[in-house]
Design a protein around this motif. Sequence first.
Motif, PDB file in Angstrom:
ATOM      1  N   THR A 288       0.829  -1.204   0.000  1.00 30.53           N
ATOM      2  CA  THR A 288       0.000   0.000   0.000  1.00 30.53           C
ATOM      3  C   THR A 288       0.859   1.249   0.000  1.00 30.53           C
ATOM      4  N   MET A 289       2.013   1.139   0.674  1.00 32.66           N
ATOM      5  CA  MET A 289       2.879   2.309   0.726  1.00 32.66           C
ATOM      6  C   MET A 289       3.414   2.691  -0.652  1.00 32.66           C
ATOM      7  N   LEU A 290       3.401   1.723  -1.558  1.00 31.97           N
ATOM      8  CA  LEU A 290       3.894   2.014  -2.909  1.00 31.97           C
ATOM      9  C   LEU A 290       2.883   2.838  -3.715  1.00 31.97           C
ATOM     10  N   PHE A 291       1.641   2.829  -3.237  1.00 29.90           N
ATOM     11  CA  PHE A 291       0.551   3.515  -3.936  1.00 29.90           C
ATOM     12  C   PHE A 291       0.906   4.942  -4.359  1.00 29.90           C
ATOM     13  N   MET A 292       1.418   5.723  -3.383  1.00 27.48           N
ATOM     14  CA  MET A 292       1.707   7.128  -3.696  1.00 27.48           C
ATOM     15  C   MET A 292       2.726   7.264  -4.823  1.00 27.48           C
ATOM     16  N   ARG A 293       3.700   6.359  -4.846  1.00 28.92           N
ATOM     17  CA  ARG A 293       4.738   6.461  -5.879  1.00 28.92           C
ATOM     18  C   ARG A 293       4.175   6.160  -7.266  1.00 28.92           C
ATOM     19  N   VAL A 294       3.167   5.311  -7.303  1.00 33.14           N
ATOM     20  CA  VAL A 294       2.515   5.035  -8.592  1.00 33.14           C
ATOM     21  C   VAL A 294       1.675   6.240  -9.016  1.00 33.14           C
ATOM     22  N   VAL A 295       0.978   6.830  -8.047  1.00 32.49           N
ATOM     23  CA  VAL A 295       0.172   8.017  -8.341  1.00 32.49           C
ATOM     24  C   VAL A 295       1.067   9.147  -8.858  1.00 32.49           C
ATOM     25  N   ILE A 296       2.236   9.288  -8.270  1.00 28.58           N
ATOM     26  CA  ILE A 296       3.141  10.362  -8.699  1.00 28.58           C
ATOM     27  C   ILE A 296       3.500  10.218 -10.171  1.00 28.58           C
ATOM     28  N   VAL A 297       3.828   8.992 -10.585  1.00 29.55           N
ATOM     29  CA  VAL A 297       4.159   8.774 -11.999  1.00 29.55           C
ATOM     30  C   VAL A 297       2.973   9.174 -12.869  1.00 29.55           C
ATOM     31  N   PHE A 298       1.804   8.782 -12.429  1.00 28.00           N
ATOM     32  CA  PHE A 298       0.578   9.104 -13.143  1.00 28.00           C
ATOM     33  C   PHE A 298       0.375  10.608 -13.278  1.00 28.00           C
ATOM     34  N   ASP A 299       0.788  11.289 -12.224  1.00 29.98           N
ATOM     35  CA  ASP A 299       0.514  12.711 -12.092  1.00 29.98           C
ATOM     36  C   ASP A 299       1.432  13.574 -12.945  1.00 29.98           C
ATOM     37  N   MET A 300       2.659  13.097 -13.142  1.00 30.89           N
ATOM     38  CA  MET A 300       3.685  13.932 -13.770  1.00 30.89           C
ATOM     39  C   MET A 300       3.275  14.483 -15.130  1.00 30.89           C
ATOM     40  N   VAL A 301       2.582  13.654 -15.908  1.00 32.24           N
ATOM     41  CA  VAL A 301       2.273  14.084 -17.273  1.00 32.24           C
ATOM     42  C   VAL A 301       1.326  15.275 -17.281  1.00 32.24           C
ATOM     43  N   ASN A 302       0.565  15.431 -16.216  1.00 33.38           N
ATOM     44  CA  ASN A 302      -0.341  16.576 -16.168  1.00 33.38           C
ATOM     45  C   ASN A 302       0.419  17.887 -16.067  1.00 33.38           C
ATOM     46  N   TYR A 303       1.501  17.882 -15.325  1.00 33.11           N
ATOM     47  CA  TYR A 303       2.344  19.066 -15.260  1.00 33.11           C
ATOM     48  C   TYR A 303       3.085  19.265 -16.585  1.00 33.11           C
ATOM     49  N   LEU A 304       3.629  18.149 -17.061  1.00 36.52           N
ATOM     50  CA  LEU A 304       4.486  18.245 -18.236  1.00 36.52           C
ATOM     51  C   LEU A 304       3.705  18.680 -19.472  1.00 36.52           C
ATOM     52  N   SER A 305       2.502  18.157 -19.622  1.00 31.56           N
ATOM     53  CA  SER A 305       1.709  18.529 -20.802  1.00 31.56           C
ATOM     54  C   SER A 305       1.335  20.011 -20.747  1.00 31.56           C
ATOM     55  N   LYS A 306       1.159  20.520 -19.547  1.00 29.01           N
ATOM     56  CA  LYS A 306       0.917  21.963 -19.438  1.00 29.01           C
ATOM     57  C   LYS A 306       2.142  22.756 -19.869  1.00 29.01           C
ATOM     58  N   ALA A 307       3.290  22.351 -19.339  1.00 29.97           N
ATOM     59  CA  ALA A 307       4.519  23.096 -19.637  1.00 29.97           C
ATOM     60  C   ALA A 307       4.787  23.138 -21.134  1.00 29.97           C
ATOM     61  N   VAL A 308       4.596  22.003 -21.790  1.00 34.53           N
ATOM     62  CA  VAL A 308       4.964  21.977 -23.213  1.00 34.53           C
ATOM     63  C   VAL A 308       3.872  22.608 -24.068  1.00 34.53           C
ATOM     64  N   THR A 309       2.650  22.611 -23.594  1.00 31.50           N
ATOM     65  CA  THR A 309       1.599  23.359 -24.301  1.00 31.50           C
ATOM     66  C   THR A 309       1.944  24.843 -24.290  1.00 31.50           C
ATOM     67  N   ILE A 310       2.334  25.316 -23.119  1.00 34.14           N
ATOM     68  CA  ILE A 310       2.692  26.733 -22.983  1.00 34.14           C
ATOM     69  C   ILE A 310       3.874  27.079 -23.884  1.00 34.14           C
ATOM     70  N   ALA A 311       4.931  26.274 -23.803  1.00 37.55           N
ATOM     71  CA  ALA A 311       6.155  26.593 -24.541  1.00 37.55           C
ATOM     72  C   ALA A 311       5.953  26.468 -26.055  1.00 37.55           C
ATOM     73  N   THR A 312       5.159  25.503 -26.476  1.00 38.48           N
ATOM     74  CA  THR A 312       4.971  25.295 -27.918  1.00 38.48           C
ATOM     75  C   THR A 312       4.125  26.407 -28.530  1.00 38.48           C
ATOM     76  N   ARG A 313       3.015  26.725 -27.868  1.00 37.40           N
ATOM     77  CA  ARG A 313       2.186  27.811 -28.419  1.00 37.40           C
ATOM     78  C   ARG A 313       2.957  29.124 -28.431  1.00 37.40           C
ATOM     79  N   TYR A 314       3.684  29.379 -27.352  1.00 37.81           N
ATOM     80  CA  TYR A 314       4.483  30.605 -27.316  1.00 37.81           C
ATOM     81  C   TYR A 314       5.504  30.622 -28.450  1.00 37.81           C
ATOM     82  N   SER A 315       6.126  29.489 -28.703  1.00 31.90           N
ATOM     83  CA  SER A 315       7.160  29.433 -29.745  1.00 31.90           C
ATOM     84  C   SER A 315       6.576  29.594 -31.142  1.00 31.90           C
TER      85      SER A 315
END
Lengths: 665, 665
Positions: A288-315
């Motif tokens: 069960t303690m591993l749960f959070m680490r799996v959620v984190i991996v899941f979560d990362m793309v939400n930040y990353l897709s925002k960052a690259v959306t911002i940078a690509t449209r700006y570019s």
Amino acid sequence: MTKVNPDLQRERQKCTFDVEEMTVLYDGGEEKTAQRRSRASVMVSNVNYYNGVPEYYLGSKEKHEESIRKSVIIFGLVRKMQQEGRTKVTDFRHVLQCLLGSAVTYDGTSMVLHYLMVMPAIISQGTEEQQAYWLPRAWNGTFIGSFAQTELGHGTFIRGLETTATYDPGTQEFVLHSPTLTSTKWWAGGLGNTANYAIVVAQLYTKGKCHGVHAFIVQIRDEETHHPLPGIKVGDVGGKLGLEAVNNGFLVLDHVRIPRNHMLMKHAQVLEDGTYVKSSDSKLIYATMLFMRVVIVFDMVNYLSKAVTIATRYSAVRRQTPVRQDGPELQVLDYLTQQNKLLITISTCYCIKIISEIHWDTYDEINEEVANGKLDRLPELHALVCCLKAIVTSDTAHCVERCRLACGGYGYMLSSFLPSLYGQVTAACIYEGENTVMLLQTARFLLKTWQRIDSHTLPPTVAYLKMASTEGFTKWEKSATGIIRGLQVVAMRKISACAAAMEKRVSSGMSIEDAWNLSSVQLVAAAEAHGRVVLATYFYEGATRVIAKASSSAGVVLRQLLELYLVYWALQSLVDLLKYTNISGRDAEELQAWYEELLVQLRPNAVGLVDAFDIRDEMLHSTLGSYDGRVYERLMEEALKCPLNKEADYSAFHKYLKPYMQGKL
Amino acid sequence: MTKVNPDLQRERQKCTFDVEEMTVLYDGGEEKTAQRRSRASVMVSNVNYYNGVPEYYLGSKEKHEESIRKSVIIFGLVRKMQQEGRTKVTDFRHVLQCLLGSAVTYDGTSMVLHYLMVMPAIISQGTEEQQAYWLPRAWNGTFIGSFAQTELGHGTFIRGLETTATYDPGTQEFVLHSPTLTSTKWWAGGLGNTANYAIVVAQLYTKGKCHGVHAFIVQIRDEETHHPLPGIKVGDVGGKLGLEAVNNGFLVLDHVRIPRNHMLMKHAQVLEDGTYVKSSDSKLIYATMLFMRVVIVFDMVNYLSKAVTIATRYSAVRRQTPVRQDGPELQVLDYLTQQNKLLITISTCYCIKIISEIHWDTYDEINEEVANGKLDRLPELHALVCCLKAIVTSDTAHCVERCRLACGGYGYMLSSFLPSLYGQVTAACIYEGENTVMLLQTARFLLKTWQRIDSHTLPPTVAYLKMASTEGFTKWEKSATGIIRGLQVVAMRKISACAAAMEKRVSSGMSIEDAWNLSSVQLVAAAEAHGRVVLATYFYEGATRVIAKASSSAGVVLRQLLELYLVYWALQSLVDLLKYTNISGRDAEELQAWYEELLVQLRPNAVGLVDAFDIRDEMLHSTLGSYDGRVYERLMEEALKCPLNKEADYSAFHKYLKPYMQGKL
């Protein structure tokens, strides 16, 4: 309707695939897309979150109040969902993810741990009776909990925690105590000024004996007044690089008494007379303690897709420097050096999205086995979860920062949202297991596996080791599968080199522990190489399945993204490929050429690919990245919101500057 | 006297060299050490800078006022120095550097541009008459200036600036105007609410003709009231990742009239009747413009030495996880993976410190030649300044961030000072020339040099190209000079490969511009490889001179630092070394072993080496890094300063949390 920047408009016309189709493929099906959109619309449109002044201009107290105001709105919606019966873990995972969370609260929320750690802990470690008592209250938000494990002096090394919980059979209570400065609980999200209960992890003492760390529910604040209860010193840990709204807290306990039944007793009990009884395998908690680490991996793309959306449209909007004297200035996105920074990030988004679904399913599957008492895949799961957590968070942080830098000076402005995104993802490189430590844990499993390679059937995620070691490596092949095979050989050879180095050191008389430490740089690299194999394989398998469902126009582009990702990582691993496979100098040059060709092929679809992430402007929260591309207008509008510009306040001038200029200071 | 943490104490006892001697060697002589200490003591001890609440808890207005309060104190001291006659550029360079600046103002200051850009611009571009008028006023701080060049729409491409200065012979005035949104001046430090004058760079129009960009002194605020003058819209650009106190501003000019003699006229004049006269080579301005980029290189080590002092001392104090069951927990610094993160950063500090002195001298020398009309080394200087600026800032940012992450969660706390240091150094990767653009400018020079390699004598910093290309590469040698020679061959081969790729593309019918763009990823890499050669060579030469003056105990350690740096960069360049030299797989393994040996050799001196940077606690500004190692005590003390903890303020609870918990929200 707002006018869209003509350069962005043109980009969208150039796109060779149907964006809506790509969105559905990315989400994993029409139903998922519909659900995501409906959640987003509930979150975003029902309430007015914005209070006039961007939060980053506020002082810490105002910021705190603002974040609580918003958190309460969000978790009110969560409660409503629960009342409507949507209480599966996945529902909450979606709602609580940064995609929604960070958009609304900007910088995290102090209540997220209540859902992501306190409730799961009660479920996994509480008896049925305890669950029946605490869970409905938790769902309703009758109390808000925090999870206090890490101490000032100990994070990684849980066994070293110093907080004690001593059982007093006379009153049938536990006495929770912080015996030293370093035993101060530190970091617990929401503990600062938000939570009124905390799950406290402490060394259990009963009948004069220590039984190691266990979890206890401790009330820390009065439910009516919010004042800390007697014996409790609690507060915010202070300013951080990001995630300011998370309200991480410290906690000092001075002989605080709690009822016996506030110990979570599913796996171990202290009876009324103080007898300690262990009733189940502690490994069950572990899964069960591993749960959070799996959620984190899941979560990362939400930040990353925002960052690259911002940078690509700006570019696409930003133009700078004509290539030909007196010609038009080029869109920054047309510079190959910019494509080099952004396109790999776009493909990394598609990768993480796909692999995290596979990772989630693997976790689910093994976790279910474990719950049914079948523990043999637990070490594999642990090794997998550790290295994917480490690699995905560090890749994400690296890519977000590259996006930020790719926006030049404007990426430095808070209104771009990029600094906040970086603040959120870089934290993930440390929390829930520091990345270097994570990789060393994976390395330990890999070495053990390697030692038993001849005598055992290997678990699925490391099965390639046997194949790579027995079949050897015949011929470098310039293809997706060829690259994966090359990466497998690299990982296998790096692991075997570690084993050899360890053996050599130990046989020369060194202790295993010292040999391990002296080999640790190499071990980290081996674990990373293994993680790269998993990522490449998962992405290849997952993307192949998605492509099979896609139209040919979308399929072609997905294939390019997959190849770009694989070629990029092959190039990053070139030293090892040259060392361990028969790739030639010419092959390496062909790889580089292939990479650059893929950049050129993907360039026209860059904006389409980030549009397909389908992130609403309200969630993107960025002057640079909004759908309409009104970059300069928004930068100016945001600047005017700065309190320094709002009223003519010349107090600093009259108090300090003018006297200085006149030579009086 | 405060008790020093026993682990730190032990580290200091282990140190094999005399720290004071090392400090003097690092500073470049006893006199320099004494001067630095005396400046530091004036800056730090004369005034009480601290106002009770750490600045990062304040709202933007309070933060601004605090920063002005402190800036005025600092620049009062600067003025005093000037009155005492210490007005050489180097004096100011030292005083204004972050070593002092950032310690006191925490996050930059809005007045630094007045000294670092406005005054140099007046000196280099103003006539003698203009200098006589403006300079004494500038020294006295009678006015505070900002330097407004970059616009919303243009940074890199100066020719694209849109602000106009149109001469009106009727009134003998220039009319300054911002014709578009994108012509809004943006970023100028201190322009927001501090400066009352600005040097504005604008397209000069006279007699209906545009003569390109020139500089004009524009009064923007009333000297008595600080109100913006008619036609001027000015303010702060808004929140940033760091450097908040710099008060970067925007400026919109609506037909603002200034006297004719407010144009800086040393190199070009507009006569009363509007006739434009160009009197000297514009390249003369150019050399001065490089000044800031040289200063930046000089400045970086001050940030970096702070970061690594903090991380190293913390790693000596922090203990985590016993290596042997029930053994003592290890100092984090004893983990090889931690040494791997920190020791290269320590050696990078010694490198940057040494190379920036050589760089400064080279700049001085060529600048003097230029002033005397000898322009032939100007292109070389430009190429050198660009690539060293790019590489040193990006290495520094990378190393600072690695130090921050090496401190685990505590590196995420603002009280560690590490987030602030990162905020300051990452900005340098963009300002005064974005790093990718910088490297491409160097690449342009390298390609030109390459094309003339047979027919010309090459300037000193690229002379190695001829040698490397004619002598070829005979045998890999495992030594400092062997590595440098290997790096030279790599740079030479990368440059020649770029030339070949360009030629191939152009001869296949592509325009030079498109060929350049398609080769640009490769060109950036070639320019970086060249920069690595310069850094390695400068460090080798400089360190050798320092070692010659050192005692044998200090010399041994300096030699280890030099070797660590060279071996590290050889390992980072391994793909290219394998590709372009005859280094073997076994040689590569020996390099890796050498690197790890050096880590072990340097480990006992880690604390001594950062102690030798001799950074006062008041300047280090860190809970983790102070000399006495009271890490946990300071973390707790700082947490208690957070306004959320200072008074019991439960308004957020009563307004939002409680109603939510009771189901009313």
